[in-house]
Design a protein around this motif. Structure first.
Motif, PDB file in Angstrom:
ATOM      1  N   LEU A 181     -16.072 -28.226 -48.378  1.00 52.77           N
ATOM      2  CA  LEU A 181     -15.495 -26.928 -48.021  1.00 52.77           C
ATOM      3  C   LEU A 181     -14.030 -26.850 -48.430  1.00 52.77           C
ATOM      4  O   LEU A 181     -13.561 -25.795 -48.894  1.00 52.77           O
ATOM      5  CB  LEU A 181     -15.643 -26.699 -46.520  1.00 52.77           C
ATOM      6  CG  LEU A 181     -17.067 -26.435 -46.029  1.00 52.77           C
ATOM      7  CD1 LEU A 181     -17.121 -26.470 -44.510  1.00 52.77           C
ATOM      8  CD2 LEU A 181     -17.592 -25.111 -46.550  1.00 52.77           C
ATOM      9  N   ALA A 238     -18.792 -22.328 -41.396  1.00 52.91           N
ATOM     10  CA  ALA A 238     -18.442 -22.801 -42.730  1.00 52.91           C
ATOM     11  C   ALA A 238     -17.384 -21.909 -43.381  1.00 52.91           C
ATOM     12  O   ALA A 238     -16.438 -22.405 -44.010  1.00 52.91           O
ATOM     13  CB  ALA A 238     -19.689 -22.856 -43.607  1.00 52.91           C
ATOM     14  N   ALA A 249     -15.966 -20.131 -48.702  1.00 56.38           N
ATOM     15  CA  ALA A 249     -17.172 -20.962 -48.665  1.00 56.38           C
ATOM     16  C   ALA A 249     -18.225 -20.423 -49.632  1.00 56.38           C
ATOM     17  O   ALA A 249     -18.483 -19.222 -49.688  1.00 56.38           O
ATOM     18  CB  ALA A 249     -17.737 -21.008 -47.257  1.00 56.38           C
TER      19      ALA A 249
END
Length: 323
Positions: A181, A238, A249
């Motif tokens: 990420l 995320a 993301a």
């Protein structure tokens, strides 16, 4: 009040013990003596430390005697994992102390059917850990209802704080998730990304225990969900985590079969355990009866943990935090 905290140097005890000292209580911390608390505080200098191997003493049927011998008025048990261990402690302390508080888990509930999950609407637990925590909570409730020891069980979500790795966006502890990420690389997510995780900061759990001690009559014979005000789902978690590093993301939904093929087994299984349950719990009962008021949203609590890990070279990421 004289209070014994079993597991006082762990995640919750790190915050609970100083809270109790500041409130004027005389505190004894029982632990295996293998590590200090995760964060230091001056209040620890006023704490009595007792080193005990609980597992060994449970085997010898002497642990209850050790606790009772400290002459506590209240006992907070943060590290009890089996009904047998909990029952033995209750039977030894019955008539000896005024209040026993137990740390359970939201894994006392199985996969979610209706959200949010209250203390009475969860499905039957799955897995030995959750089954044992549910059995303990039910035993404690019956103990108090039958006129025995006054007990309370508090059930935290996924505990977050500086000093240990948090449950991440895929429901596991895989450090590669954070590296991916932070670099803006594609992240494979199992399922649809709507599965939920309910975190809680360790200090908020400590707050709940402190309030349950303060409000003994309201807490007597009760069980409480102790979680953050909101929960996180996979895709939202995320996206927030990537943004901490100035990234967007890139999520690639995959089947569970494909996810398992490309993920280390322990991390794949942890993801399944968390995401299959998809928990989002209500704190209405705790706020009403205890005055529980969590001060950490889950994303802020996780960020605090991630920042600590990066600052202490325990988590490798592709770029600096900008959050």
């Amino acid at each position: 009040m004289r209070i014994v905290v079993i597991g006082g140097s762990g995640h919750i005890g790190t915050y609970l013990v100083p809270r109790l000292v500041r409130a004027g209580h005389e505190v004894t911390s029982i632990s295996r003596g293998l590590r200090a608390a995760y964060t230091d505080a001056p209040e620890w200098r006023q704490v009595r430390h007792v080193v005990v191997d609980r597992e060994q003493q449970d085997h010898e049927a002497t642990f209850g005697d050790t606790v009772a011998g400290l002459n506590p008025e209240a006992v907070v048990d943060l590290v009890c994992f089996t009904l047998e261990s909990a029952t033995a402690l209750v039977e030894r302390l019955r008539g000896e102390i005024g209040h026993l508080l137990h740390c359970g888990s939201i894994w006392r509930y199985g996969p979610s059917h209706a959200l949010p999950i209250s203390e009475t609407t969860g499905t039957a637990p799955v897995g030995e850990y959750g089954i044992q925590k549910d059995r303990i909570a039910r035993m404690l409730k019956n103990e108090t209802a039958d006129g025995g020891l006054v007990t309370t069980s508090l059930h935290p979500g996924h505990i977050v704080g500086p000093g240990w790795h948090p449950i991440g966006p895929l429901g596991n502890l895989d450090p590669a998730v954070w590296a991916t990420l932070s670099a803006g690389l594609p992240l494979r997510i199992p399922g649809v990304g709507a599965e939920l995780m309910h975190h809680v900061h360790a200090d908020d759990v400590a707050q709940a225990f402190e309030r349950a001690i303060q409000r003994r009559d309201a807490a007597a014979g009760q069980d409480f969900n102790i979680v953050a005000p909101t929960a996180l789902n996979v895709r939202g978690f995320a996206h927030q985590a990537a943004a901490w590093f100035g990234q967007t993301a890139s999520l690639e939904p995959v089947t569970w079969e494909e996810f398992r093929r490309n993920t280390p087994p322990e991390h794949a299984q942890a993801s399944w355990e968390h995401l299959y349950r998809s928990h989002f719990c209500s704190i209405e009962k705790a706020t009403t009866l205890l005055g529980y008021a969590p001060s950490h949203q889950p994303q802020a609590a996780v960020l605090e943990s991630v920042r600590w890990l990066i600052d202490h070279d325990e988590l490798k990421v592709a770029g600096p935090l900008i959050a």
